[in-house]
Scaffold this active site. Structure first.
Site, PDB file in Angstrom:
ATOM      1  N   GLU A 108      94.086  46.242 -32.675  1.00 50.30           N
ATOM      2  CA  GLU A 108      94.757  47.308 -31.912  1.00 50.30           C
ATOM      3  C   GLU A 108      94.464  48.682 -32.508  1.00 50.30           C
ATOM      4  O   GLU A 108      94.283  49.656 -31.781  1.00 50.30           O
ATOM      5  CB  GLU A 108      96.265  47.024 -31.882  1.00 50.30           C
ATOM      6  CG  GLU A 108      96.557  45.739 -31.119  1.00 50.30           C
ATOM      7  CD  GLU A 108      97.997  45.275 -31.278  1.00 50.30           C
ATOM      8  OE1 GLU A 108      98.339  44.787 -32.371  1.00 50.30           O
ATOM      9  OE2 GLU A 108      98.764  45.418 -30.333  1.00 50.30           O
TER      10      GLU A 108
ATOM     11  N   GLU B  64      98.668  36.955 -32.297  1.00 53.18           N
ATOM     12  CA  GLU B  64     100.122  37.053 -32.523  1.00 53.18           C
ATOM     13  C   GLU B  64     100.875  35.865 -31.937  1.00 53.18           C
ATOM     14  O   GLU B  64     101.934  35.488 -32.438  1.00 53.18           O
ATOM     15  CB  GLU B  64     100.670  38.355 -31.912  1.00 53.18           C
ATOM     16  CG  GLU B  64     100.284  39.622 -32.665  1.00 53.18           C
ATOM     17  CD  GLU B  64      99.016  40.285 -32.151  1.00 53.18           C
ATOM     18  OE1 GLU B  64      98.192  39.596 -31.495  1.00 53.18           O
ATOM     19  OE2 GLU B  64      98.842  41.488 -32.413  1.00 53.18           O
TER      20      GLU B  64
ATOM     21  N   ALA C  67      99.138  43.321 -38.647  1.00 55.76           N
ATOM     22  CA  ALA C  67     100.321  43.867 -39.315  1.00 55.76           C
ATOM     23  C   ALA C  67     100.690  42.922 -40.450  1.00 55.76           C
ATOM     24  O   ALA C  67     100.341  41.733 -40.429  1.00 55.76           O
ATOM     25  CB  ALA C  67     101.463  43.990 -38.320  1.00 55.76           C
TER      26      ALA C  67
ATOM     27  N   GLY D 287      97.238  43.721 -35.165  1.00 58.09           N
ATOM     28  CA  GLY D 287      97.320  45.170 -35.322  1.00 58.09           C
ATOM     29  C   GLY D 287      96.008  45.799 -35.765  1.00 58.09           C
ATOM     30  O   GLY D 287      95.759  46.980 -35.498  1.00 58.09           O
TER      31      GLY D 287
HETATM   32  N1  CO8 Z   1      99.730  39.955 -43.316  1.00 59.61           N
HETATM   33  C1  CO8 Z   1      99.960  39.751 -44.626  1.00 59.61           C
HETATM   34  N2  CO8 Z   1      99.074  39.154 -45.456  1.00 59.61           N
HETATM   35  C2  CO8 Z   1      97.904  38.741 -44.922  1.00 59.61           C
HETATM   36  C3  CO8 Z   1      97.583  38.914 -43.561  1.00 59.61           C
HETATM   37  C4  CO8 Z   1      98.559  39.570 -42.740  1.00 59.61           C
HETATM   38  N3  CO8 Z   1      98.345  39.825 -41.443  1.00 59.61           N
HETATM   39  N4  CO8 Z   1      96.368  38.384 -43.327  1.00 59.61           N
HETATM   40  C5  CO8 Z   1      95.942  37.903 -44.504  1.00 59.61           C
HETATM   41  N5  CO8 Z   1      96.840  38.115 -45.465  1.00 59.61           N
HETATM   42  C6  CO8 Z   1      96.779  37.739 -46.883  1.00 59.61           C
HETATM   43  C7  CO8 Z   1      96.986  36.253 -47.063  1.00 59.61           C
HETATM   44  O1  CO8 Z   1      98.368  35.936 -47.058  1.00 59.61           O
HETATM   45  C8  CO8 Z   1      96.318  36.027 -48.404  1.00 59.61           C
HETATM   46  O2  CO8 Z   1      97.198  36.468 -49.406  1.00 59.61           O
HETATM   47  P1  CO8 Z   1      97.480  35.510 -50.707  1.00 59.61           P
HETATM   48  O3  CO8 Z   1      96.147  35.426 -51.377  1.00 59.61           O
HETATM   49  O4  CO8 Z   1      98.487  36.292 -51.474  1.00 59.61           O
HETATM   50  O5  CO8 Z   1      97.946  34.213 -50.163  1.00 59.61           O
HETATM   51  C9  CO8 Z   1      95.140  37.014 -48.373  1.00 59.61           C
HETATM   52  O6  CO8 Z   1      95.456  37.983 -47.375  1.00 59.61           O
HETATM   53  C10 CO8 Z   1      93.838  36.371 -47.982  1.00 59.61           C
HETATM   54  O7  CO8 Z   1      94.022  35.691 -46.763  1.00 59.61           O
HETATM   55  P2  CO8 Z   1      93.594  34.173 -46.512  1.00 59.61           P
HETATM   56  O8  CO8 Z   1      93.682  33.399 -47.790  1.00 59.61           O
HETATM   57  O9  CO8 Z   1      94.366  33.668 -45.347  1.00 59.61           O
HETATM   58  O10 CO8 Z   1      92.050  34.384 -46.147  1.00 59.61           O
HETATM   59  P3  CO8 Z   1      91.147  33.450 -45.231  1.00 59.61           P
HETATM   60  O11 CO8 Z   1      89.758  33.961 -45.407  1.00 59.61           O
HETATM   61  O12 CO8 Z   1      91.407  32.021 -45.501  1.00 59.61           O
HETATM   62  O13 CO8 Z   1      91.625  33.733 -43.719  1.00 59.61           O
HETATM   63  C11 CO8 Z   1      92.308  35.130 -41.876  1.00 59.61           C
HETATM   64  C12 CO8 Z   1      91.446  35.001 -43.161  1.00 59.61           C
HETATM   65  C13 CO8 Z   1      91.748  34.198 -40.789  1.00 59.61           C
HETATM   66  C14 CO8 Z   1      92.176  36.578 -41.419  1.00 59.61           C
HETATM   67  C15 CO8 Z   1      93.778  34.766 -42.174  1.00 59.61           C
HETATM   68  O14 CO8 Z   1      94.204  35.486 -43.310  1.00 59.61           O
HETATM   69  C16 CO8 Z   1      94.742  35.086 -41.056  1.00 59.61           C
HETATM   70  O15 CO8 Z   1      94.787  34.331 -40.094  1.00 59.61           O
HETATM   71  N6  CO8 Z   1      95.517  36.162 -41.206  1.00 59.61           N
HETATM   72  C17 CO8 Z   1      96.584  36.517 -40.256  1.00 59.61           C
HETATM   73  C18 CO8 Z   1      95.992  37.047 -38.962  1.00 59.61           C
HETATM   74  C19 CO8 Z   1      97.118  37.373 -38.006  1.00 59.61           C
HETATM   75  O16 CO8 Z   1      97.848  36.520 -37.562  1.00 59.61           O
HETATM   76  N7  CO8 Z   1      97.234  38.660 -37.643  1.00 59.61           N
HETATM   77  C20 CO8 Z   1      98.264  39.133 -36.736  1.00 59.61           C
HETATM   78  C21 CO8 Z   1      99.463  39.634 -37.511  1.00 59.61           C
HETATM   79  S1  CO8 Z   1     100.803  40.127 -36.466  1.00 59.61           S
HETATM   80  C22 CO8 Z   1     100.331  41.630 -35.859  1.00 59.61           C
HETATM   81  O17 CO8 Z   1      99.301  42.132 -36.197  1.00 59.61           O
HETATM   82  C23 CO8 Z   1     101.262  42.301 -34.914  1.00 59.61           C
HETATM   83  C24 CO8 Z   1     100.875  43.741 -34.716  1.00 59.61           C
HETATM   84  C25 CO8 Z   1     101.952  44.508 -34.003  1.00 59.61           C
HETATM   85  C26 CO8 Z   1     102.955  45.170 -34.900  1.00 59.61           C
HETATM   86  C27 CO8 Z   1     103.760  46.112 -34.056  1.00 59.61           C
HETATM   87  C28 CO8 Z   1     105.018  46.616 -34.661  1.00 59.61           C
HETATM   88  C29 CO8 Z   1     105.775  47.453 -33.656  1.00 59.61           C
END
Ligand code: CO8
Length: 258
Positions: A112, A132, A65, A109
């Site tokens: 999921e 998460e 998400a 997400g």
């Molecule tokens: N949300 C927003 N932006 C994101 C997300 C995300 N989940 N993941 C990556 N991005 C963005 C980064 O911020 C970055 O943007 P910018 O260039 O503007 O800084 C761009 O994508 C590229 O990402 P990275 O530079 O981090 O790329 P890397 O190759 O270094 O890393 C990863 C890749 C490992 C995937 C890393 O981006 C990461 O850890 N992302 C987050 C993963 C995460 O924690 N996901 C869980 C999110 S919470 C969730 O999913 C809850 C779901 C339930 C919702 C239910 C509602 C009822």
């Protein structure tokens, strides 16, 4: 229809829905989920679609998400709007078969969303995770429930508590994905599977979905009874007559969804 966050192509009875927020690794925001909900509703209603594939990019199916969208929200906003609830049920409302074709990250997400599809075909670069806990929250789109049913309690706890990622080989070993293919062949293989499904009677395919999904909702005894009743009911269709006649006449069946 044109979408901001999706690319949708319909060809040879297959709707290919590509998540398309490359700058955010296809993070699921409200816009994307509401467009996905609309694209699935449209594909379900479209007679020229017999199977749906949801995919992302080579680097990310979806990295979860959208953390930027969520980070400053209050409990009142999340609970008050029942955040993501309406659109996140879109997959469960879809009656036609859906394949998740996953390459790269399928996290939070994103994992999921893939699990909510009917089956997952993964590329050998796929990485699954429920990280998460690192953000101070739990999964919110069904991860604690679906992953536990797919891979068992111990591995599900491991994934949710440590937040580690699982590679494609481990995902196949533990039954999270149905098959792993080389990254370059992902869409070719997903299309092959979708074509096989598209050749079946859509009535029977939808009945299969209902029966298998029922197994998550009910007891074994009730599930087996439900399956038997569906089996009996399909004898009211022309497609059952055609399928069995084609077998006996040693020819390919011509299903008409009737
Ligand atoms: N949300 C927003 N932006 C994101 C997300 C995300 N989940 N993941 C990556 N991005 C963005 C980064 O911020 C970055 O943007 P910018 O260039 O503007 O800084 C761009 O994508 C590229 O990402 P990275 O530079 O981090 O790329 P890397 O190759 O270094 O890393 C990863 C890749 C490992 C995937 C890393 O981006 C990461 O850890 N992302 C987050 C993963 C995460 O924690 N996901 C869980 C999110 S919470 C969730 O999913 C809850 C779901 C339930 C919702 C239910 C509602 C009822």
């Amino acid at each position: 229809m044109a979408y901001e966050t999706l690319i949708v192509e319909i060809e040879d009875y297959i709707a290919l829905i590509r998540l398309n927020r490359p700058d955010a690794l296809n993070a699921l925001n409200s816009k994307l989920l509401s467009e996905l909900s609309e694209a699935l509703r449209a594909a379900d209603a479209d007679d020229s679609v017999r199977c749906i594939i949801i995919t992302g990019s080579e680097k990310a199916f979806a990295a979860g998400a959208d953390i930027k969208e969520m980070s400053q929200k209050s409990f009142v906003e999340m609970f008050g709007t029942d955040f993501f609830a309406a659109d996140s049920d879109c997959i469960m409302r879809t009656r036609k078969p859906i394949i998740a074709a996953v390459s790269g990250y399928a996290l939070g997400g994103g994992c999921e969303l893939a699990m909510a599809c009917d089956l997952i075909i993964a590329s050998d670069t796929a990485k699954f995770g429920q990280p998460e806990i690192n953000l101070g929250v739990v999964a919110g789109l069904g991860g604690t429930q679906r992953l536990t049913r797919f891979v068992g309690k111990s591995k599900s706890m491991d994934m949710h508590l440590t937040g580690r990622f699982m590679d494609a080989a481990e995902a196949e070993r533990c039954g999270l994905v149905s098959r792993v293919v080389p990254a370059k062949d992902l869409l070719v293989e997903a299309r092959k599977a979708a074509t096989k499904i598209a050749e079946k009677s859509m009535l029977t395919a939808m009945a299969v979905k209902e029966c298998v999904n029922r197994s998550y909702e009910t007891t074994m005894r009730e599930g087996i009874l439900y399956e038997r009743r569906v089996f009996h009911a399909l004898f009211a269709t022309e497609d059952q007559k055609e399928g069995m006649a084609a077998f006996l006449e040693k020819r390919q069946p011509q299903f008409r969804d009737k």
